[in-house]
Design a protein around this motif. Structure first.
Motif, short mmCIF file in Angstrom:
data_model
loop_
_atom_site.label_atom_id
_atom_site.label_comp_id
_atom_site.label_asym_id
_atom_site.label_seq_id
_atom_site.Cartn_x
_atom_site.Cartn_y
_atom_site.Cartn_z
N UNK A 101 0.82 -1.22 0.00
CA UNK A 101 0.00 0.00 0.00
C UNK A 101 0.85 1.27 0.00
N UNK A 102 1.95 1.26 0.76
CA UNK A 102 2.78 2.47 0.78
C UNK A 102 3.51 2.64 -0.55
N UNK A 103 3.91 1.51 -1.18
CA UNK A 103 4.54 1.60 -2.50
C UNK A 103 3.55 2.12 -3.53
N UNK A 104 2.29 1.69 -3.45
CA UNK A 104 1.27 2.18 -4.36
C UNK A 104 1.01 3.67 -4.15
N UNK A 105 1.04 4.10 -2.89
CA UNK A 105 0.86 5.52 -2.59
C UNK A 105 1.96 6.36 -3.23
N UNK A 106 3.21 5.93 -3.10
CA UNK A 106 4.32 6.66 -3.72
C UNK A 106 4.17 6.69 -5.24
N UNK A 107 3.78 5.57 -5.81
CA UNK A 107 3.58 5.51 -7.26
C UNK A 107 2.53 6.53 -7.72
N UNK A 108 1.40 6.59 -7.01
CA UNK A 108 0.34 7.55 -7.37
C UNK A 108 0.85 8.99 -7.27
N UNK A 109 1.61 9.27 -6.23
CA UNK A 109 2.10 10.64 -6.04
C UNK A 109 3.05 11.04 -7.16
N UNK A 110 3.90 10.13 -7.59
CA UNK A 110 4.80 10.43 -8.70
C UNK A 110 4.01 10.65 -9.98
N UNK A 111 2.99 9.83 -10.21
CA UNK A 111 2.17 10.00 -11.40
C UNK A 111 1.43 11.33 -11.40
#
Length: 899
Positions: A680-690
């Protein structure tokens, strides 16, 4: 300073200065124009234009590309300080030339109305006892400190030397120090909670941080546009009024206040003593200035009467006539123990390095009756000692060659070359050479003289040590006496020239025979001139940083700073205290001399070789990690727990598509939202970069503290390349085995001693764009100096590091648009992080207000490191202990983007 060429080090230093200017400029952009004067805005525009003008040069240094500059360019760049002159039609220069108009110069109390003024002279007040501080006593010490400092600066003639850097390039120009001391008052009072906002945010940025003495061949760091003297004068008026307001608000005459280290007003006295340090160090810079740039201020104490006797020849002084014979006198016949350190409860101000304790065994030794005089040193000079390599260490030899030294710097030749005729430069004047005054030299010069003396007299001498100096001190006012009776510390007593030449009794040194000796027969043990020692500046046992000034001492515990002891004629307040522990680089001048010692045993000195010091720190960190991380994260229990946290798993005996073992016993309101935390935290970082960096391609991510790799594999779905680092060898080994699609089994606890063997369900993705490696998150500079990342994930890492601040400062994030996602429950524990390194989670020792990690991290990331907060949320995490017991953790997630 005119130079015929520019070394690569000097060029690198010049460009580093450019970076400093740009960094300061970036800080100022956050300050609204309403707080900046027109000249300050011009300064900022100058920075901006300089950045475009020198962009290619800055890039050259960053890429380690050598380049050549012509001598003309070098001279032009070396004189950019002149751009500071004449900016208001010469009014500042007219105001600053000649004697000062007191009404237009002093921003506090005039000298003639100032506490400490007597018989036409302003001197220092005694060092205050803080047991019962009143409004009146604090105001008097403020006025004395403040006006003494401004009286010194009244000795600059014209605006030139406010901006011209010292000839050696090791310090800022005097305009910095004129603004630095009021700036520190404000900043430290804000840290202590006594002020809510700055007086002038722009000034409190550019005047905040001074310089260490650097290396001896760095130059040009001072070529920048500074505020005008008149602007800093107005700032000082505002700060003085603010300090008076603090004193009036926080203190009363009816109810005295005991000011201790944990009292907010400790920061006020910190400002007083900091100002007194710069009172002395700036006086050395004045002494180094051209005579035309200085003049003796009105009300300044006179030189010692011996300076006007007029009996000193310019050359060939005679021992026993112009300077005394200097025998070795036994100081100690049997080994003794000296207990260093100032008690925490002692009722005077102290710097952090004074507190703590160390018992030092001191073997028998003898010490010279006097400090080495100009007369004794003359023979070393005349015999060519400066040109004999055998007397000099490698650094010392390089230093005197760089400076082209053939005699002490404050000796001024008066005759033809080779005649060895000299006068002496004092702070504001040049006088006939007083051969019986202590010689002012660097540590290197003192050591070279010692070697020359040994060769000449067939003895074996050295400099004294800190502990030996305490042996020489008078028993009625040494460490032991002052611990029991605070007023036994001489600096707390009313000035008396019959005791010691310090606390500004005179405006110069005195003859080494002028004052009475200690009971052991040694003169000038306190005052007259600092004495170089064989000790490196070092922390005592149980040393603790004071939270209001966290970097006063620690940057100099590097094995490159030599201790000086005893104080000089310019030392006041804490500097002249029996507990004082100060230091300088060995090539630096500080009204400092030396005394020789002989002993049949090794010197009882503390040495911190720079490499050794780093090794000591690393060893301590390794021991801490060994007792915590190695014992916690290198166990089977820890590995099992983290594999269960990071991956789904199936029963070993029932492996198959539908045999997943449930992560939790099914029940109503089960907190299943806390599962799959790493993903979940990796997905959060991915969304923020996008969202915040959508146009980038070939993105690189760093999973810092990756544990067994669950978040790393999730990042690999979206990032072109992922580096994953963890301190635990066992964790990295497990992640690599999963990456290689090996069969990984582990045990999940069920109840008491019952457990079940399960198999990791590896993620079904391309796993080979991930590079797992063992590493230390506090030493990222050793990981890669080239790599920059578009995204960095720090998941539940920060509060498990021995030095979290060092980690934040060294994050290899992309310069623009890079995003750092920090996720932490702020579970600070001594077993992982010494409390002095915690970023929060305790009451502020000064104000007793809660010191929250999130607030401190925000300050670090925004104010210190140049990030902005772009996202914040709470992230639950569920960790299994056994099938009926779980840890439920709510981590704080904050995302930061580099600006």
């Amino acid at each position: 300073m005119m130079i015929s060429h520019c070394t690569s080090k000097a060029r690198t230093s010049l460009l580093a200065t450019g970076k400093m200017i740009l960094r300061e400029a970036r800080v100022t952009t956050a300050i609204t124009n309403s707080t900046m004067s027109q000249n300050q805005q011009q300064t900022l525009r100058y920075f901006s234009s300089s950045s475009s003008r020198n962009k290619s040069s800055l890039a050259a240094v960053e890429d380690d590309i050598d380049f050549e500059e012509t001598e003309q360019q070098t001279r032009r760049l070396g004189e950019e300080w002149k751009d500071n002159l004449g900016r208001n039609d010469g009014r500042d220069n007219e105001w600053l030339t000649g004697p000062r108009d007191e009404a237009k110069w002093y921003t506090g109390v005039k000298p003639s109305n100032c506490p400490g003024f007597e018989n036409g002279i302003l001197r220092s007040l005694p060092f205050p006892n803080l047991t019962a501080v009143t409004r009146k006593s604090a105001k008097e010490y403020l006025d004395n400190s403040w006006t003494l400092y401004e009286m010194l600066f009244a000795g600059l003639n014209g605006e030139d030397y406010f901006y011209r850097g010292p000839f050696h390039g090791l310090r800022h120009p005097q305009i910095f120090y004129y603004g630095h001391t009021p700036c520190l008052y404000i900043n430290k009072l804000r840290v202590a909670g006594l002020l809510e906002k700055p007086v002038n945010a722009y000034f409190e940025s550019i005047f905040e941080v001074g310089v260490d003495e650097m290396i001896w061949d760095e130059m040009h760091k001072n070529d920048m546009i500074w505020p005008m003297v008149s602007e800093v004068y107005e700032y000082r008026k505002q700060v003085y009024a603010t300090l008076v307001d603090v004193i009036n608000r926080e203190l009363s005459d009816e109810t005295p206040t005991r000011v201790t280290q944990d009292h907010p007003l400790w920061a006020l006295f910190m400002g007083f003593e900091h100002e007194r340090i710069h009172f002395e160090t700036s006086s050395v810079l004045f002494r180094e200035a051209p005579l035309r740039s200085v003049k003796t201020p009105k009300y300044w104490p006179p030189l010692h009467p011996s300076a006007s006797v007029g009996r000193s020849p310019a050359k060939n002084p005679q021992e026993g006539v112009h300077f005394p014979t200097n025998p070795m006198i036994p100081a100690l016949e049997e080994e003794t123990t000296i207990d260093l350190g100032k008690p925490n409860e002692h009722p005077t101000y102290g710097w952090d390095n004074e507190y703590g304790e160390r018992a030092v065994k001191v073997p028998p030794f003898s010490a010279s009756k006097y400090m080495i005089t100009n007369g004794e040193f003359y023979e070393f000079v005349k015999s060519g000692g400066y040109m004999e390599e055998k007397y000099w260490c490698e650094n010392g030899s390089a230093f005197i060659k760089h400076r082209n030294l053939r005699w002490p710097f404050f000796w001024k030749p008066t005759g033809p070359a080779g005649s060895h005729e000299y006068n002496l430069r004092t702070i504001f004047s040049e006088i006939d050479m007083p051969w019986d005054w202590p010689v002012d030299v660097t540590y290197y010069e003192a050591k070279a003289f010692s070697r020359w003396k040994d060769e000449k007299s067939k003895t074996l001498t050295r400099l004294l040590t800190e502990a030996e100096h305490h042996v020489l001190r008078h028993e009625t006012h040494n460490l032991q006496a002052a611990r029991h009776i605070p007023e036994a510390d001489l600096v707390m007593q009313t000035n008396s020239v019959e005791t010691a030449n310090f606390n500004f009794a005179f405006g110069s040194h005195n003859p080494v025979t002028a004052l009475p000796p200690s009971p052991l027969g040694h003169h000038d043990v306190m005052g007259n001139a600092w004495e170089w020692t064989e000790d490196h500046f070092n922390p005592l046992e149980n040393f603790r940083i004071h939270p209001v000034y966290t970097d006063f001492s620690t940057p100099c515990f590097d094995g490159k700073h030599s201790m000086i002891v005893g104080g000089s004629f310019m030392s006041t307040g804490d500097e002249a205290s029996v507990f004082a522990r100060f230091h300088f680089r060995p090539h630096f001048l500080q009204h400092s001399g030396f005394r020789l010692v002989t002993s049949e045993q090794a010197a009882p000195a503390t040495h911190l070789n720079h490499d050794l010091w780093e090794q000591q720190i690393e060893q301590k960190e390794a021991e801490a990690m060994s007792s915590s991380l190695d014992n916690v994260y290198e166990t089977d229990e820890s590995l099992n727990m983290y594999l269960g946290l990071h991956y789904d798993y199936v029963a070993e005996e029932e492996e198959g598509d539908n045999n997943t073992v449930p992560a939790m016993i099914s029940h109503e309101n089960a907190p299943l939202h806390g599962l799959h935390f790493p993903q979940r935290v990796a997905q959060l970082l991915t969304r923020l970069v996008q969202q915040h960096n959508p146009s980038s391609s070939d993105l690189r991510a760093l999973d810092l503290g990756c544990a067994v790799g669950g978040s790393s594999f999730e990042l690999a779905k979206h990032f072109h390349h992922v580096d994953a680092i963890d301190y635990s060898h066992q964790f990295i080994d497990a992640a690599q085995r999963i990456q290689n699609e090996e069969r990984i089994s582990f045990r999940i606890p069920l109840e008491a001693k019952l457990s079940q063997t399960v198999l990791v369900q590896a993620p079904k993705i391309n796993k080979f764009n991930i590079h797992f490696q063992q590493g230390d998150a506090t030493k990222l500079e050793n990981f890669s100096k080239e790599k920059k990342y578009d995204a960095i994930l720090m998941s539940n890492l920060l509060c498990r590091l021995p030095d979290p601040l060092q980690c934040l400062r060294s994050l290899p994030i992309a310069d623009k648009n890079g995003i750092v996602l920090m996720v932490s429950p702020y579970s600070w524990l001594e077993e992982f992080t010494h409390q002095s390194q915690w970023l929060g989670g305790y009451p502020d020792p000064v104000t007793n207000k809660p010191f929250w990690s999130a607030d401190h991290i925000e300050h670090i990331m925004t104010e210190d490191l140049g990030y902005s907060l772009i996202h914040e949320e709470e992230v639950p995490c569920l960790i299994r202990e056994h099938q009926r017991k779980y840890q439920y953790i709510v981590s704080h997630a904050t995302a930061w983007q580099r600006q």
